[in-house]
Design an enzyme around this catalytic site. Structure first.
Site, PDB file in Angstrom:
ATOM      1  N   TRP A  91       0.832  -1.209   0.000  1.00 36.12           N
ATOM      2  CA  TRP A  91       0.000   0.000   0.000  1.00 36.12           C
ATOM      3  C   TRP A  91       0.863   1.254   0.000  1.00 36.12           C
ATOM      4  CZ3 TRP A  91      -4.343  -1.269  -1.790  1.00 36.12           C
ATOM      5  CH2 TRP A  91      -5.002  -2.434  -1.395  1.00 36.12           C
TER       6      TRP A  91
ATOM      7  N   ASP B  61      -1.394   6.914   6.051  1.00 32.21           N
ATOM      8  CA  ASP B  61      -2.447   5.953   5.750  1.00 32.21           C
ATOM      9  C   ASP B  61      -2.588   5.067   6.988  1.00 32.21           C
ATOM     10  OD1 ASP B  61      -4.036   3.883   4.885  1.00 32.21           O
ATOM     11  OD2 ASP B  61      -2.736   3.276   3.209  1.00 32.21           O
TER      12      ASP B  61
ATOM     13  N   LYS C  38     -11.426  -1.683   7.465  1.00 34.34           N
ATOM     14  CA  LYS C  38     -10.483  -2.509   8.217  1.00 34.34           C
ATOM     15  C   LYS C  38     -10.779  -2.485   9.715  1.00 34.34           C
ATOM     16  CE  LYS C  38      -8.146  -3.417   4.437  1.00 34.34           C
ATOM     17  NZ  LYS C  38      -7.392  -2.373   3.799  1.00 34.34           N
TER      18      LYS C  38
HETATM   19  C1  LIG Z   1      -6.868  -1.958   2.428  1.00 31.61           C
HETATM   20  C2  LIG Z   1      -5.861  -0.890   2.456  1.00 31.61           C
HETATM   21  C3  LIG Z   1      -5.824   0.110   1.474  1.00 31.61           C
HETATM   22  C4  LIG Z   1      -6.785   0.135   0.302  1.00 31.61           C
HETATM   23  O1  LIG Z   1      -8.009   0.577   0.725  1.00 31.61           O
HETATM   24  P1  LIG Z   1      -9.226   0.825  -0.304  1.00 31.61           P
HETATM   25  O2  LIG Z   1     -10.242   1.458   0.589  1.00 31.61           O
HETATM   26  O3  LIG Z   1      -9.621  -0.519  -0.830  1.00 31.61           O
HETATM   27  O4  LIG Z   1      -8.754   1.719  -1.370  1.00 31.61           O
HETATM   28  C5  LIG Z   1      -4.868   1.091   1.583  1.00 31.61           C
HETATM   29  N1  LIG Z   1      -3.990   1.110   2.594  1.00 31.61           N
HETATM   30  C6  LIG Z   1      -3.989   0.155   3.544  1.00 31.61           C
HETATM   31  C7  LIG Z   1      -2.983   0.217   4.662  1.00 31.61           C
HETATM   32  C8  LIG Z   1      -4.923  -0.865   3.507  1.00 31.61           C
HETATM   33  O5  LIG Z   1      -4.930  -1.814   4.462  1.00 31.61           O
END
Ligand SMILES: *Cc1c(COP(=O)(O)O)cnc(C)c1O
Length: 361
Positions: A107, A173, A197
């Site tokens: 990511w 993120d 998540k």
């Molecule tokens: C799942 C995830 C993403 C992607 O998220 P989306 O909402 O599907 O775009 C990005 N960063 C991390 C750390 C993730 O776990």
């Protein structure tokens, strides 16, 4: 007849993932009828008082549960964390400056790739050489305007043990560990997190940012990508994803009632110590991440003998354990242990590992 099934599955799915059962029941009820209004949550106007109140409660719960200072903004938008990669870079990289990226997993790499499309981003550190099995130290100095980190690497099972130190404001993120522990907000200009998540269902992404750091990009941004456009409309610039926001709000209500992020941190630490303890002890399994980089949220491990991989997955399935198969880029197993996962599910997994040692060791 209403189905009366109570879940007995131990859900270790990485995302979308487990939510508190009470939340799923309340969300289902609201789809049928919202608070005895005679109407469903998903058929009322987002401008109705009922939904405006829901949006406000959701934003206020983010504020109270993370202890946000007043100069932080809270938005629930769309596009997932994947659009967040670009949105965060566009809004928090001043034109003529750049953003440094800690490349700690898939990511993080994607975040850098999106930012590079604007031409002003680069890696400041990376653990790709060792297959992303660790969190490399973050340089204490950066020549860029901001530093981007991915606090928890969902796929590789690595995590910053605490908010790292660097001399620039950080953009993070936090998709897979937001609300799992307290955050030192003073270090961050912007945090974004896909809901699915640890916060709610897929369909909304949370942005938290320092208003004093916003609006310095000097770009004429497309409206939807300009966070200040959304802030000016109280996160209602366009039709918000009402179900995802409502359900995230319910999860935040649950989190507050359970004791907040400090209580979650305690529970998550107990779950992690239970599972890592068994991985350390059991000769049939190897942890993937280096010990000092191990994630509390996503535990990655492999079978010492690859011939056991499929057999162990079958043993897990027989014990009603779901979502334990590792991501294709790591293989083996991944146990995602988000806030709503009870420790009893972790104990079931550990029992299966012990029994597997007894029968296959
Ligand atoms: C799942 C995830 C993403 C992607 O998220 P989306 O909402 O599907 O775009 C990005 N960063 C991390 C750390 C993730 O776990």
């Amino acid at each position: 007849m209403m189905p009366t099934s109570t879940y007995t599955i131990h859900n270790f799915s990485a995302g979308p993932c487990i939510l508190p059962q009470s939340v799923m029941h309340q969300a289902a009820d609201a789809v049928r009828e919202l608070d005895a209004s005679g109407l469903s949550l998903i058929e009322i106007s987002h401008r109705s008082k009922a939904f405006v109140d829901i949006m406000e409660e959701a934003r206020n719960l983010v504020r109270s549960e993370l202890g946000l200072p007043d100069h932080f903004e809270v938005l629930f938008l769309q596009g997932g964390a994947s659009l967040g990669f670009l949105t965060a870079a566009m809004n928090f990289t001043p034109e003529g400056s750049s953003m440094d990226y800690a490349v700690t997993g898939t990511w993080a790499k994607k975040a850098l790739k999106e930012a590079m499309k604007m031409g002003n981003a680069q890696a400041i550190t990376s653990s790709e050489d060792t297959g992303f099995n660790c969190i490399p130290p973050l340089p204490s100095q950066s020549n860029a305007g901001a530093v981007h980190i991915t606090t928890n690497n969902t796929i590789y099972g690595t995590q910053y043990a605490t908010d790292p130190n660097t001399d620039k404001p950080m953009v993070a993120d936090m998709s897979s560990d937001i609300f799992s522990r307290p955050v030192d907000l003073s270090k961050y200009a912007c945090i974004y997190a896909g809901a699915q998540k640890n916060m709610g269902p897929a369909g909304t992404v949370l942005y938290i940012y320092d208003k004093d750091a916003a609006g310095k990009h000097g770009r004429d941004l497309p409206s939807y990508l300009d966070l200040e456009v959304h802030a000016g409309k109280d996160s209602m610039f366009n039709t918000p994803p009402v179900f995802a926001i409502y359900t995230s709000m319910l999860t935040l209500r649950w989190l507050k009632a359970e004791g907040g992020v400090l209580e979650m941190q305690k529970r998550n630490a107990a779950k992690a110590s239970c599972l890592y303890g068994e991985i350390n002890r059991n000769p049939l399994f190897n942890g993937f991440a280096k010990s000092d980089s191990r994630s509390v949220m996503n535990v990655t491990f492999t079978a010492a003998d690859d011939a056991h991989t499929q057999m162990f997955l079958e043993a897990c399935a027989a014990a009603d354990i779901n979502g334990i198969k590792g991501h294709r880029s790591v293989g083996g197993f991944r146990a995602s242990m988000y806030n709503a996962l009870p420790i009893s599910s972790v104990e079931v997994l550990v029992d299966v590992m012990k029994e597997f040692e007894r029968t296959h060791g």
